[in-house]
Design a protein around this motif. Structure first.
Motif, PDB file in Angstrom:
ATOM      1  N   ARG A 175       0.810  -1.218   0.000  1.00 24.21           N
ATOM      2  CA  ARG A 175       0.000   0.000   0.000  1.00 24.21           C
ATOM      3  C   ARG A 175       0.846   1.273   0.000  1.00 24.21           C
ATOM      4  O   ARG A 175       0.591   2.195  -0.768  1.00 24.21           O
ATOM      5  N   VAL A 176       1.874   1.339   0.838  1.00 27.61           N
ATOM      6  CA  VAL A 176       2.692   2.555   0.949  1.00 27.61           C
ATOM      7  C   VAL A 176       3.750   2.598  -0.153  1.00 27.61           C
ATOM      8  O   VAL A 176       3.960   3.635  -0.788  1.00 27.61           O
ATOM      9  N   GLY A 177       4.432   1.483  -0.365  1.00 32.09           N
ATOM     10  CA  GLY A 177       5.310   1.370  -1.523  1.00 32.09           C
ATOM     11  C   GLY A 177       6.753   1.803  -1.334  1.00 32.09           C
ATOM     12  O   GLY A 177       7.578   1.568  -2.215  1.00 32.09           O
ATOM     13  N   ILE A 178       7.087   2.466  -0.237  1.00 29.06           N
ATOM     14  CA  ILE A 178       8.496   2.739   0.080  1.00 29.06           C
ATOM     15  C   ILE A 178       8.764   2.309   1.523  1.00 29.06           C
ATOM     16  O   ILE A 178       7.841   2.228   2.330  1.00 29.06           O
ATOM     17  N   GLU A 179      10.026   2.055   1.826  1.00 27.81           N
ATOM     18  CA  GLU A 179      10.405   1.508   3.125  1.00 27.81           C
ATOM     19  C   GLU A 179      10.051   2.451   4.267  1.00 27.81           C
ATOM     20  O   GLU A 179       9.849   3.648   4.084  1.00 27.81           O
ATOM     21  N   SER A 180      10.105   1.883   5.483  1.00 29.68           N
ATOM     22  CA  SER A 180       9.752   2.642   6.675  1.00 29.68           C
ATOM     23  C   SER A 180      10.733   3.792   6.934  1.00 29.68           C
ATOM     24  O   SER A 180      11.897   3.743   6.527  1.00 29.68           O
ATOM     25  N   THR A 181      10.243   4.806   7.594  1.00 27.89           N
ATOM     26  CA  THR A 181      11.085   5.875   8.134  1.00 27.89           C
ATOM     27  C   THR A 181      11.839   5.300   9.330  1.00 27.89           C
ATOM     28  O   THR A 181      11.254   4.607  10.155  1.00 27.89           O
ATOM     29  N   ILE A 182      13.136   5.572   9.419  1.00 27.42           N
ATOM     30  CA  ILE A 182      13.915   5.044  10.550  1.00 27.42           C
ATOM     31  C   ILE A 182      14.353   6.187  11.461  1.00 27.42           C
ATOM     32  O   ILE A 182      15.006   7.136  11.012  1.00 27.42           O
ATOM     33  N   LEU A 183      13.980   6.064  12.737  1.00 26.53           N
ATOM     34  CA  LEU A 183      14.364   7.055  13.742  1.00 26.53           C
ATOM     35  C   LEU A 183      15.221   6.399  14.807  1.00 26.53           C
ATOM     36  O   LEU A 183      14.865   5.343  15.333  1.00 26.53           O
ATOM     37  N   VAL A 279       1.643  10.647  -2.168  1.00 27.61           N
ATOM     38  CA  VAL A 279       1.307   9.350  -1.571  1.00 27.61           C
ATOM     39  C   VAL A 279       1.050   8.319  -2.680  1.00 27.61           C
ATOM     40  O   VAL A 279       1.545   7.188  -2.637  1.00 27.61           O
ATOM     41  N   GLU A 280       0.300   8.755  -3.705  1.00 26.78           N
ATOM     42  CA  GLU A 280       0.047   7.867  -4.842  1.00 26.78           C
ATOM     43  C   GLU A 280       1.353   7.563  -5.592  1.00 26.78           C
ATOM     44  O   GLU A 280       1.602   6.425  -6.020  1.00 26.78           O
ATOM     45  N   ALA A 281       2.193   8.600  -5.718  1.00 24.52           N
ATOM     46  CA  ALA A 281       3.471   8.411  -6.415  1.00 24.52           C
ATOM     47  C   ALA A 281       4.335   7.377  -5.695  1.00 24.52           C
ATOM     48  O   ALA A 281       4.943   6.506  -6.324  1.00 24.52           O
ATOM     49  N   ALA A 282       4.366   7.450  -4.358  1.00 22.42           N
ATOM     50  CA  ALA A 282       5.175   6.503  -3.580  1.00 22.42           C
ATOM     51  C   ALA A 282       4.649   5.077  -3.770  1.00 22.42           C
ATOM     52  O   ALA A 282       5.418   4.133  -3.940  1.00 22.42           O
ATOM     53  N   ALA A 283       3.320   4.941  -3.778  1.00 22.44           N
ATOM     54  CA  ALA A 283       2.717   3.607  -3.886  1.00 22.44           C
ATOM     55  C   ALA A 283       3.123   2.912  -5.184  1.00 22.44           C
ATOM     56  O   ALA A 283       3.246   1.688  -5.233  1.00 22.44           O
ATOM     57  N   GLY A 284       3.336   3.694  -6.254  1.00 22.32           N
ATOM     58  CA  GLY A 284       3.653   3.073  -7.535  1.00 22.32           C
ATOM     59  C   GLY A 284       5.123   3.168  -7.931  1.00 22.32           C
ATOM     60  O   GLY A 284       5.514   2.676  -8.996  1.00 22.32           O
ATOM     61  N   PHE A 285       5.937   3.797  -7.084  1.00 20.05           N
ATOM     62  CA  PHE A 285       7.315   4.137  -7.434  1.00 20.05           C
ATOM     63  C   PHE A 285       8.171   2.922  -7.826  1.00 20.05           C
ATOM     64  O   PHE A 285       8.712   2.848  -8.925  1.00 20.05           O
TER      65      PHE A 285
END
Ligand code: TXA
Ligand code: MG
Length: 324
Positions: A175-183, A279-285
């Motif tokens: 759904r999100v399409g890119i990896e998690s944010t790491i903190l 958000v849509e761009a990330a999902a399909g990136f």
């Protein structure tokens, strides 16, 4: 038996098989909301070593551990400070990884010998069920060979690693399409190690300003996901300020954020969001990059996204893809 019940039974049988494989020390590719992960029992060093072998991943690159529930934290971290709790309450399950002091149960192999471990709760119903069934924390890097494009469909995993792992659990497109944010959390200070699926604006709205690692730290093995060259297609990718109207040669592809009407002569054009939505761009990136990479092109041209929201994470991936 009606169709829905048949599908549900099938899925339950598959989940059961996946849980048995994980408990037995094997590898299962799992769907998450970000990208597919290559999962193994995080507390079993032999199982974890198989992840590194399947991916050709260097041992200095630590793995993220996935939990079913925030109550599982004592299994893998030694403390869960109030700041981590606030972030977890707001963003878990979801695309946020927190780096915290590890517990003794976590093998050094998972953390590349560091005293910290990255943890997150993935937001995907199949993987949530799988984690509960297996009842073990699983280490899972993205399910691609080291340094290559991340997989956001089961088919991507099949193509890149299919013959090296026991099972792929197909949970559809991520759904999100890119990896998690790491903190990284140290006491009440927070550092952004990798921009990802939760944008910085949302994090800072909750906890205030987030620090960035110093530029000199960028290439240290402490966070090797930050290596300059990463997430790369096999085809050469160049970042340009603007995509030229006329393709520079016949076998060039373009990756564009939104509709560009006057491009001509391109062998392939991938448009990520006609509604100009990051958000849509990330999902399909990654899906778009995989398609371009399979198009027999000699060059892929791409230009940076707006540097806000998920655009930061997309620009980070583009820069690394272009570096190779
Ligand atoms: O969305 C995601 O995070 C996906 C899904 C499968 O959960 N996983 C993922 O894993 O992107 P991977 O292995 O491709 O990236 C993990 C990165 C490492 O390369 C490293 O930069 C960072 O996480 N990392 C992990 N543990 C760390 C630690 N203890 N300290 C600093 N960085 C760490
Ligand atoms: Mg990765």
């Amino acid at each position: 038996m009606d169709e829905l019940m048949r599908v549900e039974n099938l899925t339950t049988a598959e989940l059961y098989r996946a849980a048995e494989i994980l408990k037995g020390g094997g590898l299962v590719a799992i769907p998450t909301e970000t990208v597919y992960g290559l999962a193994a029992n995080a507390l079993d060093p032999r199982a974890v070593s198989r992840i590194f072998a399947a991916k050709d991943r260097p041992f200095f690159d630590p793995l993220i551990v996935h939990l079913a529930d925030v109550d599982w934290w004592p299994r893998v971290v030694s403390e869960f400070p109030p700041l981590a709790r606030r972030l977890a309450e707001r963003f878990w399950p979801g695309p946020l990884t927190l780096i915290l002091p590890k517990s003794n149960a976590v093998p050094d192999l998972v953390t590349s010998g560091m005293p910290t471990v990255g943890i997150r709760i993935p937001d995907h119903p199949l993987t949530q069920q799988l984690l509960r069934m297996a009842d073990i924390p699983v280490a899972a890097p993205s399910a691609n060979p080291f340094g290559r494009l991340s997989p956001t469909t089961a088919e991507h995993v099949r193509q890149q690693l299919g013959d090296r792992i026991e099972m792929i659990l197909d949970g559809g497109s991520c759904r999100v399409g890119i990896e998690s944010t790491i903190l990284q959390i140290h006491g009440d200070a927070v550092t952004l190690l990798r921009p990802g699926g939760i944008d910085l604006e949302s994090i800072e709205a909750l906890i205030g300003p987030v620090g960035r690692p110093s530029p000199s730290a960028q290439n240290q093995p402490a966070a090797p996901g930050m290596l300059d060259s990463h997430y790369a297609p096999r085809t050469k990718l160049s970042l340009v300020d603007q995509i030229p109207h006329q393709a520079p040669s016949a076998s060039v592809g373009a990756l564009v954020f939104t509709e560009e009407s006057n491009l001509s002569g391109y062998a392939a054009i991938e448009t990520l969001s006609s509604s100009v939505d990051l958000v849509e761009a990330a999902a399909g990136f990654f899906q778009a990059l995989h398609r371009l990479d399979q198009g027999g092109l000699e060059l892929i041209l791409a230009c940076p996204f707006p540097d806000q929201g998920l655009g930061r994470a997309l620009n980070d991936r583009l820069r690394r893809a272009a570096h190779g």
